[in-house]
Design an enzyme around this catalytic site. Structure first.
Site, PDB file in Angstrom:
ATOM      1  N   SER A   1     108.502-117.305   5.717  1.00 58.78           N
ATOM      2  CA  SER A   1     107.671-116.744   6.702  1.00 58.78           C
ATOM      3  C   SER A   1     106.511-115.690   6.041  1.00 58.78           C
ATOM      4  O   SER A   1     107.154-114.880   5.009  1.00 58.78           O
ATOM      5  CB  SER A   1     108.175-115.904   7.756  1.00 58.78           C
ATOM      6  OG  SER A   1     107.133-115.171   8.466  1.00 58.78           O
TER       7      SER A   1
ATOM      8  N   GLY B   1     101.124-131.982  20.820  1.00 56.13           N
ATOM      9  CA  GLY B   1     102.318-131.200  21.100  1.00 56.13           C
ATOM     10  C   GLY B   1     102.213-129.761  21.520  1.00 56.13           C
ATOM     11  O   GLY B   1     100.928-129.385  21.798  1.00 56.13           O
ATOM     12  N   GLY B   2     102.822-128.700  20.966  1.00 56.40           N
ATOM     13  CA  GLY B   2     102.681-127.270  21.186  1.00 56.40           C
ATOM     14  C   GLY B   2     101.623-126.761  20.911  1.00 56.40           C
ATOM     15  O   GLY B   2     100.714-126.090  21.359  1.00 56.40           O
TER      16      GLY B   2
ATOM     17  N   ASP C   1      98.033-118.477  19.518  1.00 57.38           N
ATOM     18  CA  ASP C   1      97.577-119.437  18.656  1.00 57.38           C
ATOM     19  C   ASP C   1      96.359-119.956  19.071  1.00 57.38           C
ATOM     20  O   ASP C   1      95.378-120.217  18.356  1.00 57.38           O
ATOM     21  CB  ASP C   1      98.776-120.675  18.742  1.00 57.38           C
ATOM     22  CG  ASP C   1      99.894-120.571  17.996  1.00 57.38           C
ATOM     23  OD1 ASP C   1      99.849-119.448  16.791  1.00 57.38           O
ATOM     24  OD2 ASP C   1     100.811-121.124  18.286  1.00 57.38           O
TER      25      ASP C   1
ATOM     26  N   GLY D   1      96.733-135.310  18.483  1.00 57.21           N
ATOM     27  CA  GLY D   1      97.975-134.572  18.721  1.00 57.21           C
ATOM     28  C   GLY D   1      98.076-133.886  20.132  1.00 57.21           C
ATOM     29  O   GLY D   1      96.877-133.343  20.518  1.00 57.21           O
TER      30      GLY D   1
ATOM     31  N   LYS E   1     110.111-121.002  20.380  1.00 53.66           N
ATOM     32  CA  LYS E   1     108.767-120.620  21.060  1.00 53.66           C
ATOM     33  C   LYS E   1     108.707-120.933  22.569  1.00 53.66           C
ATOM     34  O   LYS E   1     108.003-120.419  23.338  1.00 53.66           O
ATOM     35  CB  LYS E   1     107.460-121.337  20.426  1.00 53.66           C
ATOM     36  CG  LYS E   1     107.098-120.626  19.082  1.00 53.66           C
ATOM     37  CD  LYS E   1     105.775-121.527  18.773  1.00 53.66           C
ATOM     38  CE  LYS E   1     105.373-120.578  17.566  1.00 53.66           C
ATOM     39  NZ  LYS E   1     103.845-121.187  17.307  1.00 53.66           N
TER      40      LYS E   1
ATOM     41  N   TYR F   1      97.552-125.681   7.298  1.00 49.93           N
ATOM     42  CA  TYR F   1      97.430-124.645   6.344  1.00 49.93           C
ATOM     43  C   TYR F   1      98.117-124.802   4.966  1.00 49.93           C
ATOM     44  O   TYR F   1      97.820-124.041   3.821  1.00 49.93           O
ATOM     45  CB  TYR F   1      97.128-123.456   6.980  1.00 49.93           C
ATOM     46  CG  TYR F   1      98.474-122.673   7.145  1.00 49.93           C
ATOM     47  CD1 TYR F   1      98.877-122.778   8.705  1.00 49.93           C
ATOM     48  CD2 TYR F   1      98.983-122.028   6.214  1.00 49.93           C
ATOM     49  CE1 TYR F   1      99.999-122.061   8.730  1.00 49.93           C
ATOM     50  CE2 TYR F   1     100.375-121.204   6.716  1.00 49.93           C
ATOM     51  CZ  TYR F   1     100.722-121.403   7.759  1.00 49.93           C
ATOM     52  OH  TYR F   1     101.826-120.732   8.411  1.00 49.93           O
TER      53      TYR F   1
ATOM     54  N   GLY G   1      92.866-124.476   8.552  1.00 49.15           N
ATOM     55  CA  GLY G   1      93.679-123.930   9.344  1.00 49.15           C
ATOM     56  C   GLY G   1      94.128-122.738   9.283  1.00 49.15           C
ATOM     57  O   GLY G   1      94.745-122.008  10.111  1.00 49.15           O
TER      58      GLY G   1
END
Lengths: 288, 288
Positions: free
Chosen positions: A21, A133-134, A107, A131, A71, A230, A251
């Site tokens: 992270s 997704g989330g 986000d 895409g 998440k 990214y 990104g």
């Protein structure tokens, strides 16, 4: 770093794994720059419920960034979530306000800010999103609710996921939504009318850097391409788009903005975005 | 301070209130001195159960110091407690070992170390302990189990508390235990035979600095006096004993040692006691 005392507020990122992270470096650098009495740590967590119980009990545990795989589950353990984030179906931020835990996502707004700050027009434009997704859900809902886009076209190989997002967007927003599977035909039709292409798939992400969903022959110079990936900073998609003369948004800009928005929710202070960008770039350079 | 990254271990003190805790300054200075990747924060907590659930869930939440009012309740939420600490009936330390929370106390050993390091003989000696509360329990059990003291005499105005500690010491140790209430008679008889006097009551603590349980006329120069109170650094009891030619051990030595022992449980590294002492002295000067 500023020294820690009895008034220091604590923030953390929880996830599993968490070993790479960038968040501690980014947030602590911003605290230090503004001389805020905050500290930010990275916490490997499997038991999300326990971690949130701890946050609730520890009164100066002010802010939490939430990452993969928590998440969605974390939404169960907060007291309040805005309607938009319930529609998106995941959050990445928890703020401890008095005795309440408030969940929210940054986000979508981080992506929108990356586009706006880079001068990308969205109102009246056709957007092609790869895409469902989330991340796609967060960006799609944010654009549909906060801009006057002309049409949002969704493409995904996962039919269920695609159908779900399409249905939810139609129910939760007034935007014009179109969706289809991934075939060369769909892609070339969609690319013909798209003004802004947003890649929300992991295609092109390290270590599979030699992949892109869009054949360069489909690009037109007046289009803009935004890739949420990214790592690497410039994906194959972005590199090919750029060499065809397109404007590209990396990104990392979304990544910086979502962190800056979290910072502002945690501290109540404008984020020093320049400082945060510099730290992200240094860390990504260091990792690569 | 060392910068925080994804490998940083987190320690904290929990209590309520916590605003004047010296622990963050002491522990962080020791981490910095040894360049250990640890950070220590102070956390106001009412819900002990929730805080321990959080510690359990957060895998790098390595160590917890526990202070008033949670030293007894916290015992319910740890997985293991040594027999001595169960007898004492309170703990001030929780260590996160793999998936287990281990509870233990460092007050008793901190006091014993303060005595030993200052060259105070205990084997074969008569000890007079004033007070039978939490700190008295920790010190009495530690001395009874780890030394060959001749006799331990306990005095307290709280008859129930006194009786309870006396019974527990007789059941849990082989030491010779005597106990009595506080009267001028008892005190003068006990002082006649005492080699070491330990004040475990809050008498003399800031702001009531002009109080002491022992009339100076009862002191003999060959006695040693140890006061667990450390605000002020020199209590009236210690000042009067010193002026009668007695050796005195200030409570701050116990405070430093209990923190040093916690540090060693958290980090597995010998504590830099000199650094920790300097920080405590600076902070106490600063507060006074």
């Amino acid at each position: 770093m500023r020294s820690i005392d009895c008034n220091t507020q604590v923030c953390a990122v929880i996830g599993n794994p968490i070993a790479h992270s960038l968040s501690p470096a980014i947030h602590n650098a911003a605290y230090e720059f503004l001389d805020l009495n905050f500290v930010y740590v990275a916490c490997p967590v499997e038991d999300v419920k326990g971690a949130l119980a701890g946050m609730r009990a520890i009164k100066n545990f002010r802010g939490m960034s939430v990452t993969i795989p928590h998440k969605i589950e974390v939404m169960k353990y907060v007291d309040e979530i805005a309607a938009v984030d319930r529609n998106i179906g995941s959050i990445n931020t928890v703020v401890h306000e008095q005795d309440k835990l408030i969940g929210l996502g940054t986000d979508g707004m981080g992506a929108l800010k990356a586009l706006v700050d880079n001068g990308v027009a969205i109102d009246g434009k056709n957007i092609l999103m790869l895409g469902a997704g989330g991340v796609a859900r967060a960006i799609a809902f944010t654009l549909a609710l906060n801009t006057r886009l002309k049409e949002l076209s969704l493409i995904d190989i996962n039919e269920n996921q695609l159908q779900e997002l399409t249905t939810d967007l139609k129910a939760g927003t007034d935007a014009v939504i179109k969706s289809g599977g991934v075939s060369e035909n769909t892609l070339s039709t969609e690319m013909e009318k798209a003004d802004l292409i947003i890649n929300c798939t992991p295609i092109g992400m390290h270590p599979n850097v030699d992949a892109s969903l869009i054949p360069p022959g489909l690009f037109r110079p007046e289009q803009v391409v935004f890739d949420v990936v990214y790592t690497p900073l410039e994906t194959k998609l972005l590199a090919e788009a750029k060499s065809c003369g397109l404007k590209t948004i990396p990104g990392v800009e979304m990544f910086i903005n979502q962190a800056a928005l979290q910072f502002e929710h945690f501290t109540g202070v404008d984020a020093p975005v320049g400082v945060m960008r510099r730290v992200v770039m240094e860390q990504l350079d260091h990792q690569s």
